[in-house]
Design a protein around this motif. Structure first.
Motif, mmCIF file in Angstrom:
data_model
loop_
_atom_site.group_PDB
_atom_site.id
_atom_site.type_symbol
_atom_site.label_atom_id
_atom_site.label_comp_id
_atom_site.label_asym_id
_atom_site.label_seq_id
_atom_site.Cartn_x
_atom_site.Cartn_y
_atom_site.Cartn_z
ATOM 1 N N LEU A 1 0.833 -1.200 0.000
ATOM 2 C CA LEU A 1 0.000 0.000 0.000
ATOM 3 C C LEU A 1 0.869 1.251 0.000
ATOM 4 C CD1 LEU A 1 -2.882 1.226 0.248
ATOM 5 C CD2 LEU A 1 -2.561 1.145 2.733
ATOM 6 N N CYS A 2 1.919 1.237 0.788
ATOM 7 C CA CYS A 2 2.823 2.383 0.837
ATOM 8 C C CYS A 2 3.489 2.616 -0.512
ATOM 9 C CB CYS A 2 3.880 2.177 1.927
ATOM 10 S SG CYS A 2 3.238 2.328 3.608
ATOM 11 N N THR B 1 10.573 -2.947 -2.719
ATOM 12 C CA THR B 1 9.748 -3.631 -3.706
ATOM 13 C C THR B 1 8.600 -4.370 -3.028
ATOM 14 O OG1 THR B 1 11.076 -5.665 -3.651
ATOM 15 C CG2 THR B 1 11.742 -3.956 -5.223
ATOM 16 N N ALA B 2 7.527 -4.591 -3.796
ATOM 17 C CA ALA B 2 6.390 -5.408 -3.355
ATOM 18 C C ALA B 2 5.760 -5.995 -4.602
ATOM 19 C CB ALA B 2 5.386 -4.578 -2.574
ATOM 20 N N GLY B 3 6.038 -7.253 -4.865
ATOM 21 C CA GLY B 3 5.534 -7.877 -6.070
ATOM 22 C C GLY B 3 6.119 -7.210 -7.304
ATOM 23 N N SER B 4 5.228 -6.755 -8.195
ATOM 24 C CA SER B 4 5.671 -6.120 -9.427
ATOM 25 C C SER B 4 5.808 -4.609 -9.299
ATOM 26 C CB SER B 4 4.682 -6.440 -10.560
ATOM 27 O OG SER B 4 3.400 -5.918 -10.254
ATOM 28 N N GLN B 5 5.621 -4.085 -8.081
ATOM 29 C CA GLN B 5 5.759 -2.653 -7.843
ATOM 30 C C GLN B 5 7.018 -2.364 -7.036
ATOM 31 O OE1 GLN B 5 1.874 -0.195 -7.340
ATOM 32 N NE2 GLN B 5 1.769 -1.868 -5.888
ATOM 33 N N ALA B 6 7.520 -1.160 -7.190
ATOM 34 C CA ALA B 6 8.695 -0.757 -6.417
ATOM 35 C C ALA B 6 8.760 0.760 -6.374
ATOM 36 C CB ALA B 6 9.968 -1.319 -7.033
ATOM 37 N N LEU B 7 9.569 1.248 -5.461
ATOM 38 C CA LEU B 7 9.931 2.655 -5.458
ATOM 39 C C LEU B 7 11.349 2.776 -5.999
ATOM 40 C CD1 LEU B 7 8.526 3.971 -2.043
ATOM 41 C CD2 LEU B 7 7.473 4.026 -4.308
ATOM 42 N N ALA B 8 11.608 3.886 -6.642
ATOM 43 C CA ALA B 8 12.944 4.106 -7.199
ATOM 44 C C ALA B 8 13.296 5.577 -7.077
ATOM 45 C CB ALA B 8 12.998 3.676 -8.658
ATOM 46 N N HIS B 9 14.573 5.842 -6.917
ATOM 47 C CA HIS B 9 15.076 7.207 -6.931
ATOM 48 C C HIS B 9 15.692 7.427 -8.306
ATOM 49 C CE1 HIS B 9 17.952 10.517 -5.970
ATOM 50 N NE2 HIS B 9 16.936 10.923 -5.251
ATOM 51 N N LEU B 10 15.060 8.344 -9.082
ATOM 52 C CA LEU B 10 15.455 8.523 -10.472
ATOM 53 C C LEU B 10 15.904 9.945 -10.766
ATOM 54 C CD1 LEU B 10 12.602 6.681 -12.438
ATOM 55 C CD2 LEU B 10 14.823 5.763 -11.740
ATOM 56 N N ARG B 11 16.791 10.053 -11.738
ATOM 57 C CA ARG B 11 17.117 11.340 -12.344
ATOM 58 C C ARG B 11 16.097 11.573 -13.452
ATOM 59 N NH1 ARG B 11 23.213 13.010 -13.602
ATOM 60 N NH2 ARG B 11 21.929 14.530 -14.729
ATOM 61 N N PHE B 12 15.273 12.616 -13.278
ATOM 62 C CA PHE B 12 14.154 12.811 -14.183
ATOM 63 C C PHE B 12 14.587 13.039 -15.627
ATOM 64 C CE2 PHE B 12 12.251 14.746 -10.143
ATOM 65 C CZ PHE B 12 11.766 13.512 -9.711
ATOM 66 N N ASP B 13 15.705 13.711 -15.830
ATOM 67 C CA ASP B 13 16.131 14.026 -17.195
ATOM 68 C C ASP B 13 16.694 12.817 -17.934
ATOM 69 O OD1 ASP B 13 18.347 13.952 -15.495
ATOM 70 O OD2 ASP B 13 19.488 15.376 -16.712
ATOM 71 N N ARG B 14 17.065 11.778 -17.192
ATOM 72 C CA ARG B 14 17.647 10.592 -17.823
ATOM 73 C C ARG B 14 16.689 9.403 -17.866
ATOM 74 N NH1 ARG B 14 23.855 9.941 -15.547
ATOM 75 N NH2 ARG B 14 24.661 11.983 -16.242
ATOM 76 N N ALA B 15 15.613 9.461 -17.072
ATOM 77 C CA ALA B 15 14.702 8.318 -16.946
ATOM 78 C C ALA B 15 13.726 8.282 -18.111
ATOM 79 C CB ALA B 15 13.956 8.393 -15.616
ATOM 80 N N ARG B 16 14.267 8.023 -19.289
ATOM 81 C CA ARG B 16 13.469 7.973 -20.501
ATOM 82 C C ARG B 16 13.800 6.708 -21.280
ATOM 83 N NH1 ARG B 16 14.507 14.261 -22.450
ATOM 84 N NH2 ARG B 16 13.526 15.267 -20.648
ATOM 85 N N ILE C 1 4.989 6.173 -0.617
ATOM 86 C CA ILE C 1 5.320 6.509 0.761
ATOM 87 C C ILE C 1 6.655 5.851 1.093
ATOM 88 C CG2 ILE C 1 4.550 6.489 3.156
ATOM 89 C CD1 ILE C 1 2.605 7.913 1.281
ATOM 90 N N PRO C 2 7.709 6.606 1.326
ATOM 91 C CA PRO C 2 9.027 6.000 1.571
ATOM 92 C C PRO C 2 9.122 5.322 2.931
ATOM 93 C CG PRO C 2 9.136 8.377 1.872
ATOM 94 C CD PRO C 2 7.761 8.078 1.341
ATOM 95 N N ARG C 3 9.939 4.267 2.990
ATOM 96 C CA ARG C 3 10.165 3.509 4.218
ATOM 97 C C ARG C 3 11.529 3.858 4.808
ATOM 98 N NH1 ARG C 3 9.772 -2.572 2.632
ATOM 99 N NH2 ARG C 3 10.573 -2.794 4.757
ATOM 100 N N THR C 4 11.564 3.921 6.134
ATOM 101 C CA THR C 4 12.814 4.141 6.850
ATOM 102 C C THR C 4 13.826 3.060 6.495
ATOM 103 O OG1 THR C 4 11.590 5.102 8.702
ATOM 104 C CG2 THR C 4 13.838 4.375 9.148
#
Length: 256
Positions: free
Chosen positions: A141-142, A227-242, A147-150
Protein backbone atom coordinates in the motif's frame (compact mmCIF):
# COMPACT_ATOMS: atom_id res chain seq x y z
CA UNK A 1 -10.13 -3.25 3.48
CA UNK A 2 -11.23 -3.68 7.10
CA UNK A 3 -7.90 -4.49 8.70
CA UNK A 4 -5.48 -3.29 11.36
CA UNK A 5 -2.29 -4.31 13.13
CA UNK A 6 0.02 -3.52 15.99
CA UNK A 7 3.26 -2.17 14.55
CA UNK A 8 5.73 -4.21 16.57
CA UNK A 9 8.62 -2.78 14.55
CA UNK A 10 7.99 0.70 15.96
CA UNK A 11 8.51 2.21 19.41
CA UNK A 12 7.27 5.28 21.24
CA UNK A 13 9.64 7.85 22.76
CA UNK A 14 8.36 10.42 25.24
CA UNK A 15 9.80 13.96 25.25
CA UNK A 16 8.57 15.93 28.25
CA UNK A 17 9.49 18.90 30.42
CA UNK A 18 8.81 22.62 30.37
CA UNK A 19 11.08 23.21 27.35
CA UNK A 20 9.78 20.25 25.31
CA UNK A 21 7.85 22.28 22.74
CA UNK A 22 10.63 24.75 22.02
CA UNK A 23 13.23 21.99 22.04
CA UNK A 24 11.50 19.91 19.38
CA UNK A 25 10.27 22.89 17.38
CA UNK A 26 13.85 24.07 16.94
CA UNK A 27 14.99 20.66 15.68
CA UNK A 28 12.40 19.01 13.43
CA UNK A 29 11.17 19.83 9.94
CA UNK A 30 7.50 20.32 10.76
CA UNK A 31 5.43 22.55 13.03
CA UNK A 32 4.47 20.50 16.09
CA UNK A 33 2.44 23.25 17.77
CA UNK A 34 -0.82 22.44 15.98
CA UNK A 35 -3.23 19.63 16.73
CA UNK A 36 -3.09 16.03 15.66
CA UNK A 37 -0.46 13.62 14.52
CA UNK A 38 2.44 15.33 12.72
CA UNK A 39 4.89 13.65 10.35
CA UNK A 40 8.40 15.12 10.52
CA UNK A 41 12.10 14.46 10.14
CA UNK A 42 15.33 15.33 11.89
CA UNK A 43 18.10 16.33 9.50
CA UNK A 44 21.84 16.73 9.65
CA UNK A 45 23.36 20.20 9.59
CA UNK A 46 24.00 19.56 5.89
CA UNK A 47 20.28 19.11 5.29
CA UNK A 48 20.33 15.34 4.82
CA UNK A 49 17.81 12.96 6.31
CA UNK A 50 18.62 11.26 9.61
CA UNK A 51 15.28 10.15 11.11
CA UNK A 52 11.58 10.28 10.24
CA UNK A 53 8.78 9.89 12.79
CA UNK A 54 5.33 10.98 13.95
CA UNK A 55 4.87 13.50 16.77
CA UNK A 56 1.70 13.60 18.88
CA UNK A 57 1.10 15.98 21.78
CA UNK A 58 0.31 14.33 25.13
CA UNK A 59 -0.65 15.64 28.56
CA UNK A 60 2.96 15.87 29.71
CA UNK A 61 4.81 16.56 26.47
CA UNK A 62 5.06 14.69 23.17
CA UNK A 63 5.00 11.08 22.05
CA UNK A 64 7.25 10.21 19.12
CA UNK A 65 6.40 7.14 17.03
CA UNK A 66 9.58 5.95 15.29
CA UNK A 67 11.02 2.87 13.64
CA UNK A 68 12.49 0.69 16.37
CA UNK A 69 15.75 0.08 14.53
CA UNK A 70 16.44 3.83 14.58
CA UNK A 71 15.09 4.62 18.06
CA UNK A 72 18.30 4.32 20.07
CA UNK A 73 20.26 6.49 17.65
CA UNK A 74 17.41 9.00 17.68
CA UNK A 75 17.43 9.25 21.48
CA UNK A 76 21.20 9.73 21.42
CA UNK A 77 20.85 12.52 18.86
CA UNK A 78 18.15 14.29 20.89
CA UNK A 79 20.27 13.95 24.02
CA UNK A 80 23.19 15.54 22.20
CA UNK A 81 21.04 18.57 21.39
CA UNK A 82 19.47 18.82 24.83
CA UNK A 83 22.31 20.80 26.48
CA UNK A 84 20.63 22.88 29.23
CA UNK A 85 17.07 22.52 27.97
CA UNK A 86 14.62 21.33 30.61
CA UNK A 87 13.47 18.21 28.81
CA UNK A 88 13.42 14.50 29.52
CA UNK A 89 13.75 11.90 26.76
CA UNK A 90 12.75 8.33 27.53
CA UNK A 91 11.36 5.22 25.80
CA UNK A 92 7.89 4.01 26.78
CA UNK A 93 6.00 0.72 26.76
CA UNK A 94 3.23 2.17 24.61
CA UNK A 95 2.36 0.50 21.31
CA UNK A 96 1.56 1.76 17.83
CA UNK A 97 -1.59 0.53 16.12
CA UNK A 98 -2.65 1.45 12.61
CA UNK A 99 -5.43 0.31 10.35
CA UNK A 100 -7.74 0.72 7.40
CA UNK A 101 -10.99 -0.01 9.22
CA UNK A 102 -13.23 2.33 11.21
CA UNK A 103 -10.95 4.39 13.46
CA UNK A 104 -11.11 3.59 17.18
CA UNK A 105 -11.51 6.33 19.77
CA UNK A 106 -8.41 8.47 20.06
CA UNK A 107 -6.98 7.46 16.69
CA UNK A 108 -5.79 10.09 14.22
CA UNK A 109 -5.49 10.10 10.46
CA UNK A 110 -2.10 9.24 9.03
CA UNK A 111 -0.89 12.71 7.98
CA UNK A 112 1.03 11.44 4.95
CA UNK A 113 -1.94 10.25 2.88
CA UNK A 114 -5.64 9.56 3.64
CA UNK A 115 -5.27 6.15 1.98
CA UNK A 116 -3.06 5.04 4.90
CA UNK A 117 -5.94 5.12 7.37
CA UNK A 118 -5.44 5.86 11.06
CA UNK A 119 -2.73 5.60 13.72
CA UNK A 120 -3.10 5.21 17.47
CA UNK A 121 -0.67 5.22 20.39
CA UNK A 122 -2.05 3.13 23.26
CA UNK A 123 -1.11 0.53 25.84
CA UNK A 124 -3.53 -1.97 24.29
CA UNK A 125 -6.29 -2.12 21.68
CA UNK A 126 -8.87 -4.84 21.15
CA UNK A 127 -8.66 -5.89 17.51
CA UNK A 128 -11.16 -8.74 17.87
CA UNK A 129 -13.20 -9.18 14.71
CA UNK A 130 -10.81 -7.10 12.60
CA UNK A 131 -8.68 -8.81 9.98
CA UNK A 132 -4.93 -8.56 10.47
CA UNK A 133 -3.20 -6.13 8.17
CA UNK A 134 -0.09 -7.99 7.09
CA UNK A 135 3.28 -6.27 6.85
CA UNK A 136 3.44 -7.26 3.19
CA UNK A 137 0.05 -5.67 2.39
CA UNK A 138 1.03 -2.53 4.29
CA UNK A 139 4.30 -2.17 2.41
CA UNK A 140 2.50 -2.72 -0.90
CA UNK A 141 0.00 0.00 0.00
CA UNK A 142 2.82 2.38 0.84
CA UNK A 143 4.52 1.71 -2.49
CA UNK A 144 1.25 2.30 -4.35
CA UNK A 145 1.01 5.75 -2.79
CA UNK A 146 4.77 6.48 -3.00
CA UNK A 147 5.32 6.51 0.76
CA UNK A 148 9.03 6.00 1.57
CA UNK A 149 10.17 3.51 4.22
CA UNK A 150 12.81 4.14 6.85
CA UNK A 151 16.18 2.60 5.90
CA UNK A 152 14.73 1.27 2.63
CA UNK A 153 13.82 4.43 0.75
CA UNK A 154 15.05 6.98 3.28
CA UNK A 155 18.80 6.56 3.77
CA UNK A 156 20.50 8.31 6.69
CA UNK A 157 23.11 10.90 5.70
CA UNK A 158 22.19 10.48 2.03
CA UNK A 159 18.53 11.29 1.28
CA UNK A 160 17.25 14.83 0.81
CA UNK A 161 13.70 14.95 2.11
CA UNK A 162 12.29 17.04 -0.74
CA UNK A 163 13.53 14.43 -3.21
CA UNK A 164 11.74 11.85 -1.02
CA UNK A 165 8.43 13.72 -1.31
CA UNK A 166 8.19 15.20 2.18
CA UNK A 167 6.34 18.28 0.94
CA UNK A 168 3.64 16.08 -0.62
CA UNK A 169 3.59 13.96 2.56
CA UNK A 170 3.04 16.99 4.82
CA UNK A 171 6.39 16.31 6.48
CA UNK A 172 7.94 19.78 6.21
CA UNK A 173 6.72 23.29 7.00
CA UNK A 174 8.39 26.18 5.19
CA UNK A 175 6.89 28.83 7.50
CA UNK A 176 7.82 27.52 10.95
CA UNK A 177 11.25 29.08 11.18
CA UNK A 178 14.66 27.59 11.74
CA UNK A 179 15.43 23.94 12.42
CA UNK A 180 18.50 21.79 11.86
CA UNK A 181 19.15 21.58 8.11
CA UNK A 182 16.52 24.23 7.31
CA UNK A 183 18.78 26.41 5.16
CA UNK A 184 19.60 23.64 2.69
CA UNK A 185 15.98 22.46 2.54
CA UNK A 186 14.66 25.98 1.94
CA UNK A 187 17.23 26.58 -0.78
CA UNK A 188 16.18 23.37 -2.56
CA UNK A 189 12.56 24.52 -2.34
CA UNK A 190 12.93 28.11 -3.49
CA UNK A 191 16.09 28.34 -5.56
CA UNK A 192 16.39 25.09 -7.48
CA UNK A 193 14.26 22.71 -9.52
CA UNK A 194 14.29 19.14 -8.31
CA UNK A 195 16.03 16.97 -10.88
CA UNK A 196 15.86 13.74 -8.90
CA UNK A 197 13.21 12.15 -6.76
CA UNK A 198 11.24 9.19 -5.49
CA UNK A 199 8.78 7.61 -7.93
CA UNK A 200 6.79 4.43 -8.29
CA UNK A 201 7.90 1.95 -10.93
CA UNK A 202 6.67 -1.40 -12.16
CA UNK A 203 8.97 -4.37 -12.68
CA UNK A 204 8.58 -6.92 -15.46
CA UNK A 205 10.13 -10.04 -14.00
CA UNK A 206 11.76 -11.07 -10.71
CA UNK A 207 12.43 -8.05 -8.51
CA UNK A 208 16.12 -7.19 -8.22
CA UNK A 209 17.57 -6.48 -4.78
CA UNK A 210 16.94 -3.02 -3.30
CA UNK A 211 19.92 -0.82 -4.09
CA UNK A 212 20.30 -2.20 -7.61
CA UNK A 213 21.31 0.46 -10.13
CA UNK A 214 18.77 1.38 -12.82
CA UNK A 215 20.14 2.16 -16.26
CA UNK A 216 18.79 3.50 -19.56
CA UNK A 217 20.80 3.05 -22.75
CA UNK A 218 23.61 1.76 -20.58
CA UNK A 219 23.78 4.93 -18.50
CA UNK A 220 22.89 5.16 -14.78
CA UNK A 221 19.55 6.87 -14.14
CA UNK A 222 18.77 5.91 -10.55
CA UNK A 223 18.43 3.23 -7.90
CA UNK A 224 15.77 0.63 -7.20
CA UNK A 225 14.53 0.81 -3.62
CA UNK A 226 11.80 -1.09 -1.74
CA UNK A 227 9.75 -3.63 -3.71
CA UNK A 228 6.39 -5.41 -3.35
CA UNK A 229 5.53 -7.88 -6.07
CA UNK A 230 5.67 -6.12 -9.43
CA UNK A 231 5.76 -2.65 -7.84
CA UNK A 232 8.70 -0.76 -6.42
CA UNK A 233 9.93 2.66 -5.46
CA UNK A 234 12.94 4.11 -7.20
CA UNK A 235 15.08 7.21 -6.93
CA UNK A 236 15.46 8.52 -10.47
CA UNK A 237 17.12 11.34 -12.34
CA UNK A 238 14.15 12.81 -14.18
CA UNK A 239 16.13 14.03 -17.20
CA UNK A 240 17.65 10.59 -17.82
CA UNK A 241 14.70 8.32 -16.95
CA UNK A 242 13.47 7.97 -20.50
CA UNK A 243 13.09 5.08 -22.86
CA UNK A 244 13.68 1.53 -21.71
CA UNK A 245 15.12 1.21 -18.21
CA UNK A 246 16.63 -1.89 -16.64
CA UNK A 247 17.80 -3.03 -13.23
CA UNK A 248 20.09 -6.05 -13.30
CA UNK A 249 18.54 -7.08 -16.62
CA UNK A 250 14.93 -6.67 -15.46
CA UNK A 251 12.77 -4.14 -17.28
CA UNK A 252 11.66 -1.18 -15.16
CA UNK A 253 8.81 1.15 -16.14
CA UNK A 254 8.17 4.54 -14.56
CA UNK A 255 4.59 4.20 -13.30
CA UNK A 256 4.20 7.66 -11.77
Amino acid sequence: MQSARVATERVVIRVSGEDATRFLQDLVTNDITGKGCVYAALLSAQGKYLFDFFVTASEDGYLIDIDGARAQSFVMRLTMYRLRAKVEIAPTDLKIFHGLCEAPEGAQSDPRDPALGWRLIAAELDLTGIAELSVEDWHALCITHVIPRTDQDLIADDTYILEAGFERLSGVDFRKGCYVGQEVTARMKHKTELRKGLVRVSIEGPAPEPGTAITADGKPVGTLLSTAGSQALAHLRFDRARGEMRADGTRVIWAG
